[in-house]
Motif scaffolding. Structure first.
Motif, short mmCIF file in Angstrom:
data_model
loop_
_atom_site.label_atom_id
_atom_site.label_comp_id
_atom_site.label_asym_id
_atom_site.label_seq_id
_atom_site.Cartn_x
_atom_site.Cartn_y
_atom_site.Cartn_z
N LYS A 45 0.87 -1.29 0.17
CA LYS A 45 -0.04 -0.04 0.04
C LYS A 45 0.85 1.15 -0.06
O LYS A 45 0.69 2.19 -0.73
CB LYS A 45 -1.08 -0.16 1.05
CG LYS A 45 -2.11 -0.97 1.35
CD LYS A 45 -2.83 -0.91 2.53
CE LYS A 45 -4.03 -1.82 2.85
NZ LYS A 45 -4.96 -1.47 3.85
N ARG A 46 1.83 1.31 0.86
CA ARG A 46 2.69 2.30 1.16
C ARG A 46 3.64 2.51 -0.40
O ARG A 46 3.63 3.95 -0.82
CB ARG A 46 3.80 1.93 2.18
CG ARG A 46 4.30 3.43 2.71
CD ARG A 46 4.95 3.00 3.87
NE ARG A 46 4.11 2.54 5.13
CZ ARG A 46 4.55 1.42 6.15
NH1 ARG A 46 5.75 1.14 5.81
NH2 ARG A 46 3.74 1.08 7.06
N ALA A 47 3.87 1.41 -0.95
CA ALA A 47 4.71 1.94 -2.26
C ALA A 47 3.85 2.35 -3.39
O ALA A 47 4.27 2.96 -4.19
CB ALA A 47 5.11 0.32 -2.83
N THR A 48 2.42 2.35 -3.29
CA THR A 48 1.52 3.09 -4.21
C THR A 48 1.55 4.51 -4.23
O THR A 48 1.24 5.27 -5.12
CB THR A 48 0.30 2.34 -4.32
OG1 THR A 48 -0.42 2.72 -2.94
CG2 THR A 48 0.10 0.91 -4.55
N GLN A 81 -3.17 8.80 -3.70
CA GLN A 81 -2.16 9.49 -2.78
C GLN A 81 -1.97 9.26 -1.55
O GLN A 81 -1.18 9.82 -0.69
CB GLN A 81 -2.43 11.08 -3.16
CG GLN A 81 -1.67 11.28 -4.61
CD GLN A 81 -2.25 12.37 -5.23
OE1 GLN A 81 -2.91 13.18 -4.96
NE2 GLN A 81 -1.92 12.56 -6.60
N SER A 82 -3.34 8.67 -0.82
CA SER A 82 -3.17 8.58 0.54
C SER A 82 -4.04 7.32 0.85
O SER A 82 -4.71 6.83 0.04
CB SER A 82 -3.64 9.93 1.35
OG SER A 82 -5.18 10.14 0.90
N ALA A 96 -14.52 7.22 2.02
CA ALA A 96 -14.21 8.42 1.44
C ALA A 96 -13.86 8.48 0.12
O ALA A 96 -14.01 9.41 -0.80
CB ALA A 96 -12.71 8.70 2.29
N ILE A 97 -13.13 7.30 -0.42
CA ILE A 97 -12.68 7.12 -1.89
C ILE A 97 -13.85 7.29 -2.67
O ILE A 97 -13.97 8.03 -3.69
CB ILE A 97 -12.02 5.73 -2.13
CG1 ILE A 97 -10.56 5.80 -1.16
CG2 ILE A 97 -11.69 5.49 -3.56
CD1 ILE A 97 -9.98 4.53 -1.14
#
Ligand SMILES: Cc1cc2nc3c(=O)[nH]c(=O)nc-3n(C[C@H](O)[C@H](O)[C@H](O)COP(=O)(O)O)c2cc1C
Length: 322
Positions: A208-211, A292-293, A299-300
């Protein structure tokens, strides 16, 4: 972007956004969150891990969700379809292979069959085999895809299968994409990459972080990770993921011997336990620029809907027509 088309009543949606059935990523929590927000969540039955599927169906409980399978993998474990149908999902999505063997079982259960395709020809075949809804998937998509681009494929499929409803997929991760898809004649969008880093997603935390700061420029389609995972995919479909060191290194090796393949697979398996994104695949598409988060699925979905509303109500005039 009001949910007022036949597709929306067929699938019980109030928002035209469908969560892609991402194998091992779209579980019961993510699927039910997308459905609760008005879209439709599909659990990713993927390659057929029975224990995983049962657990995720349990997590979803009585929520209005659907289940997706990879057709050629389901051929080897057709009982998983019965397992899913017993839970009375509101749809079954099949991708990547013929649906002939499964369509009548799904139809007899009274459940809409959604078929994801990558060409106009396959869209027509899917309709002749009993699809109630077609997803036209462009090559921009995360995970496996064909070679056609979304913007030309979607209207061509809409024309070819009318009046069967069409959903657009591949490269759509915000309201601009949703608005554009509606203009192309789609009645909804199906999004994977947009939800990959969602809080409820089962992707590894490192993946997830890598995206979050990755660009679509850094994605590539290849068969390498299928070989590393021991899957034999039909050659017309390859998987899009972030380029990483493992992929660069092994892709440079021509004609991998069976000994070297074993080594590659062992290296890959080890990386899955450590969550090393320099080795394991992060299957996201070209729309990763727009992720980006790490947000909640609600929320998305709300962000995509609000953006699309603004775009569609305030779009600029093209000027005088000729
Ligand atoms: C991580 C990941 C896993 C996927 N797994 C599957 C799958 O198991 N079955 C399937 O039909 N599609 C799968 N897909 C493709 C999606 O169904 C969908 O076509 C794609 O996500 C749409 O493009 P987007 O990623 O740009 O939103 C996957 C996509 C991603 C990102």
């Amino acid at each position: 972007v009001k949910a007022e088309t036949p597709l929306h009543s067929l699938l019980g949606m109030t928002a035209p956004v469908i969560l892609a059935p991402m194998a091992l990523v779209a579980g019961g929590a993510l699927a039910s969150a997308v459905s609760a927000a008005g879209g439709l969540g599909l659990i990713g039955g993927g390659y057929g891990d029975r224990a995983w599927l049962e657990r995720e169906l349990d997590t979803a409980g009585k929520a209005r969700i659907g289940v997706g399978f990879i057709s050629w993998a389901l051929e080897n474990q057709p009982d998983l379809l019965a397992l899913a149908l017993k839970r009375e999902p509101c749809a079954i999505l099949l991708s990547f292979g013929s649906v002939r063997r499964f369509a009548s079982t799904i139809h007899n259960a009274g459940i809409p069959l959604i078929v994801q395709v990558q060409t106009v020809a396959d869209a027509c075949i899917a309709v002749s085999e009993g699809a109630a809804v077609i997803v036209a998937q462009g090559t921009e998509a995360g995970g496996h895809s064909g070679t056609r681009g979304t913007i030309a494929l979607v209207p061509a499929v809409v024309d070819a299968v009318s009046p069967i409803p069409v959903v657009a997929a591949g490269g759509i991760a915000d309201g601009r994409g949703l608005a554009a898809a509606m203009m192309l004649g789609a009645q909804a969008v199906l999004c994977g990459t947009a939800f990959y880093a969602a809080r409820e997603s089962l992707a590894h935390v490192n993946a997830k972080r890598a995206t979050l700061d990755a660009s679509g420029d850094q994605t590539v389609r290849s068969a390498l990770f299928d070989a590393a995972r021991g899957y034999v995919w039909p050659p017309q479909w390859q998987a899009r993921s972030l380029v990483n060191d493992f992929q660069k290194r092994w892709s440079a090796e021509a004609g991998i011997s069976s000994d070297r393949l074993k080594l590659m697979q062992e290296e890959y398996r080890n990386a899955l336990t450590t969550g090393d994104t320099g080795t394991m695949a992060v299957f996201v598409g070209e729309a990763v620029n727009l992720v980006q988060s790490e947000e909640s699925a609600t929320a998305i979905l709300h962000r995509i809907m609000n953006e699309a509303h603004c775009r569609l109500s305030g779009h600029r005039s093209l000027g005088a027509s000729a």
